[in-house]
Enzyme design. Structure first.
Site, PDB file in Angstrom:
ATOM      1  N   LEU A 254     -37.061  21.431 -14.664  1.00 16.16           N
ATOM      2  CA  LEU A 254     -36.928  22.524 -13.759  1.00 16.16           C
ATOM      3  C   LEU A 254     -36.248  21.609 -12.698  1.00 16.16           C
ATOM      4  CD1 LEU A 254     -40.693  23.501 -13.351  1.00 16.16           C
ATOM      5  CD2 LEU A 254     -38.943  24.457 -14.730  1.00 16.16           C
ATOM      6  N   ASP A 255     -35.438  22.766 -12.062  1.00 18.83           N
ATOM      7  CA  ASP A 255     -34.648  22.569 -10.775  1.00 18.83           C
ATOM      8  C   ASP A 255     -35.535  21.895  -9.667  1.00 18.83           C
ATOM      9  OD1 ASP A 255     -32.678  23.615 -11.723  1.00 18.83           O
ATOM     10  OD2 ASP A 255     -32.445  25.390 -10.535  1.00 18.83           O
ATOM     11  N   LYS A 256     -34.945  20.965  -8.960  1.00 23.17           N
ATOM     12  CA  LYS A 256     -35.967  20.366  -7.671  1.00 23.17           C
ATOM     13  C   LYS A 256     -36.250  21.617  -6.799  1.00 23.17           C
ATOM     14  CE  LYS A 256     -35.519  16.819  -4.100  1.00 23.17           C
ATOM     15  NZ  LYS A 256     -34.507  15.968  -3.807  1.00 23.17           N
ATOM     16  N   GLN A 257     -37.439  21.566  -6.444  1.00 21.14           N
ATOM     17  CA  GLN A 257     -38.020  22.594  -5.450  1.00 21.14           C
ATOM     18  C   GLN A 257     -38.422  23.827  -6.351  1.00 21.14           C
ATOM     19  OE1 GLN A 257     -35.532  23.565  -2.239  1.00 21.14           O
ATOM     20  NE2 GLN A 257     -35.550  21.464  -1.346  1.00 21.14           N
ATOM     21  N   THR A 258     -38.692  23.596  -7.762  1.00 17.45           N
ATOM     22  CA  THR A 258     -39.141  24.786  -8.645  1.00 17.45           C
ATOM     23  C   THR A 258     -40.351  24.334  -9.270  1.00 17.45           C
ATOM     24  OG1 THR A 258     -37.066  25.537  -9.085  1.00 17.45           O
ATOM     25  CG2 THR A 258     -38.528  26.142 -10.541  1.00 17.45           C
TER      26      THR A 258
END
Length: 211
Positions: free
Chosen positions: A23-27
């Site tokens: 997952l993307d960072k901050q997701t």
């Protein structure tokens, strides 16, 4: 089970042993972690062959014009800002996102749209760059144009203006991997996983809905 499912608030960008996808960072949301190399390879093939159903929940700035829209725009690295991706390069990789409105919010802080996004591909920052291309960035996603703080909109003398007196912010992106569905690599049975919104996103929604 030869794999396990984890719910992460942040995975970062580096590769980790057993991680099948990321997952993307901050997701936040559900990810699949393999327990052995053979299963890791088989699960990786499922993702590569687009045989995993992936649905995200996102809160967007503004009000989408339609209740459902499909964005099919190629994605490539932004040559000017290397931390960003872009849909403006003709040599990008194909990417498809199906966006469906869940709720439209008319709040004291402006208009927002809660959506579900089903992705056919898994490009870097795919949902974030696709919704930004529509002019509706993900709340909290300052990399793609969302404001760091959302100011209270008030009316004075019949016109609307912004004030610094009250503002809200989210220290992460309002983007959550809510649903995964795929075939078990050994048994052939369907695996369906739903990850509820984390507390900080539920609380942010509740704040926006407050009259």
């Amino acid at each position: 089970l030869l794999f396990q499912l984890a719910t992460l608030s942040e995975t970062g960008g580096e590769q980790r042993p057993g991680i099948v996808h990321r997952l993307d960072k901050q997701t936040s949301g559900a990810i699949v972690v393999a327990k052995d190399d053979v299963t890791h390879r088989k699960l990786g093939d499922l993702f590569a062959e687009r045989r995993v159903a992936k649905t995200y929940v996102a809160l967007l700035h503004g009000s989408l014009a339609k209740d459902s829209v499909t964005v099919s725009l190629p994605i490539a690295r932004d040559l000017v800002r290397r931390t960003r991706m872009t849909t403006r390069r003709p040599d990008g990789r194909n990417a498809i996102s199906h966006i469906t409105v869940v709720e439209r919010l008319a709040t004291r802080y402006g208009a927002f749209t809660l959506v579900k996004v089903r992705i056919e591909t898994g490009r870097t920052h795919q949902i974030r760059v696709h919704v930004q291309s529509l002019g509706h960035p993900v709340v909290g996603d300052t990399l793609y144009g969302a404001p760091r703080m959302i100011h209270l909109a008030v009316r004075k003398d019949g016109t609307e203006r912004l004030t610094e007196e009250a503002s809200v912010g989210l220290e992460r992106n309002f983007l959550h991997a809510a649903h995964l569905e795929f075939t078990h690599p050994q048994t052939g049975k369907a695996v369906v996983v739903d990850a509820p919104l984390p507390a900080e996103l539920e609380e942010f929604l509740a704040l926006l809905r407050t009259e």
